[in-house]
Design an enzyme around this catalytic site. Sequence first.
Site, PDB file in Angstrom:
ATOM      1  CG  HIS A 198       0.685   8.440  -7.705  1.00  0.00           C
ATOM      2  ND1 HIS A 198      -0.531   8.787  -6.800  1.00  0.00           N
ATOM      3  CD2 HIS A 198       0.740   9.311  -8.445  1.00  0.00           C
ATOM      4  CE1 HIS A 198      -1.180   9.412  -7.910  1.00  0.00           C
ATOM      5  NE2 HIS A 198      -0.240   9.254  -8.862  1.00  0.00           N
ATOM      6  CG  HIS A 234      -1.685   1.266   1.232  1.00  0.00           C
ATOM      7  ND1 HIS A 234      -2.727   1.622   1.167  1.00  0.00           N
ATOM      8  CD2 HIS A 234      -1.549   2.612   1.902  1.00  0.00           C
ATOM      9  CE1 HIS A 234      -3.340   2.259   1.437  1.00  0.00           C
ATOM     10  NE2 HIS A 234      -3.191   3.009   1.685  1.00  0.00           N
ATOM     11  CD  GLU A 235       1.451   3.078   3.803  1.00  0.00           C
ATOM     12  OE1 GLU A 235       2.012   4.943   2.731  1.00  0.00           O
ATOM     13  OE2 GLU A 235       0.723   3.641   4.818  1.00  0.00           O
ATOM     14  CG  HIS A 241       0.265   5.757  -0.269  1.00  0.00           C
ATOM     15  ND1 HIS A 241      -0.732   6.925  -1.650  1.00  0.00           N
ATOM     16  CD2 HIS A 241      -0.251   5.250   0.164  1.00  0.00           C
ATOM     17  CE1 HIS A 241      -1.861   6.813  -0.757  1.00  0.00           C
ATOM     18  NE2 HIS A 241      -1.745   5.953   0.132  1.00  0.00           N
TER      19      HIS A 241
END
Length: 599
Positions: free
Chosen positions: A397, A390-391, A394
């Site tokens: 991105h 998940h992190e 980020h």
Amino acid sequence: METTKIPARADVAAADKWAISDLFASDEDWRAALAAAKEYAPRAASYRGRLGESGETLLAFLKLDDEISLAFDALVHYAQRKSDEDTRAAAYQEMVGQATRLAVELQSACAFETPELLAIPDETLARFYEDAPALENYRLAIDRVRRRRAHVLGEKEEALLAAAGEMAQCPDEIFSMLNDADLTFPDAVDGEGEKHPVTHGTFVPLMQSYDRALRKSAFHSVYSVYGRFRNTAAATLSAQMKSLLFFANARQYSSTLEAALDGTEVPAGVYHSLIEGVRAGLAPMHRYVSLRRRALGLDRLHMYDLYVPIVDGVEMRFTFDEAKEIALKALAPLGEDYLAILREGFANGWIDVYENEGKRSGAYSAGARVHPYVLLNFKGTLDDVFTLVHEMGHAVHSYLSNKTQPTAYQDYVIFVAEVASTCNEALLMEYLLSVTADKKQRAYLVNHFLEQFRATFYRQTMFAEFELQMNEMTQRGEGTTAEALCARYKALNEAYFGPDMVIDDEIALEWARIPHFYYDYYVYQYATGYAAAIALSRRILREGAGAVRDYLGFLSGGCSKDPIALLRGAGVDMAGPAPVADAVALFDELIGEMESLLS
């Protein structure tokens, strides 16, 4: 025997810490950079009254604004990351405060920018672009300011609204003090008569207990207290709604929804479309509630039965090296370019892995320009593996947007912020299911997926519908009393959970404990982000290279387009009904598999 002692920061291996020196080599270097940054305020203020004088002058100011942004990026990230390494360290708390104070001073020095940009006549601005061709790089940023001209007031009125901003924070602050500082809950009692302390932190773990008497007791403990403060909670939330309406009216928006979404260039229709799509897809949610009731062997399912796992006896443990290897395998469909960035992050100090004394709890990714910084508190659970991907979603991105876009367009808006992270989670789940043969372990994974849908897609949409109803009631001048709010909230629970769920009277008070209702139309983005991520992950797995190319383009987009256009470029149209409908269809498909696994 495995030790549970939490190490001091100095005892954590360097390989398991993030590379903070990539920002500044030392605190002394940071202080020198802060001192140098104090020169920015007078430099920026020297442009006051001059932005309309020529294209070259406007260009010089915007370049200075970029320079300030880059300088403060490093200053703020260093101070905040060092503070998070050990939240007890007063020196780093003070450094965060120093950076914040200087940022406020700079914002004040640059307060003339918006009114002066708005004051430039269209024909004059057109000439500026001809006279200073490099100004073209800032056209979108300038247009974003000027398109909101109808909602920007005169200098005196803007100063008055700015002064009212601190007062507008009061409802959230009052809620926080009441909820976090003042409320205490009676102990819960388990089936053996043993007492268990109930706090905000223990409530969900207690609700996950297999002891139904304990779950019920914890449920009544929490909501009995909120029941006693229901009128205070309603008055505080009502003040929040009135504050939003005041600012929306002052800026001449037709509604608080339009005002909130305009800042991120999201049409209000996207919000309504989400609610309509999820409402149309409530049958699978009702099916899941029925499945949960049967799996738990209950005649009636109560709200305090919603969090207990329906697949027990499965424990999945991983080392951090194993978690990284799983991440690389799970995200392989995103291609070698994506995996190369992941490997760079794994090898070059992007991640602070383990808990240490005083370290900030939880997890996050901070998109510094030098490279992202990811905070974890890795314990080796399945959830920790999901948190890692998940992190890192980020992080990649941020990395691609910072690398690809000019400074003015590197920061992406919150509407798309959770898409990349949740897409990674969906790809991880698909990978784990593809390599899991054990029936019970597969059921555990499928249930994990189903709970993500329930909590992120359905629950957050229900919150969004309630928030919209509250705002509309306020705009119509209807009273948002405790009784009115409870009636609305209970009706929504009845609709979303269906006939197999006993809608206990206490759940009508849940609105009183949700902090997100003070975030101004924030929660809907969890659901839209989830729907977009599911659609993207399915397209990537189905179509391969072409879908990956489009997706990497989205990750590289920053805010170079509005968020709907960016997602449309990746193959997902959030302005239409398809992503929500497809998410509902996948949820229904997973329920079918779960029914088969549990039969």
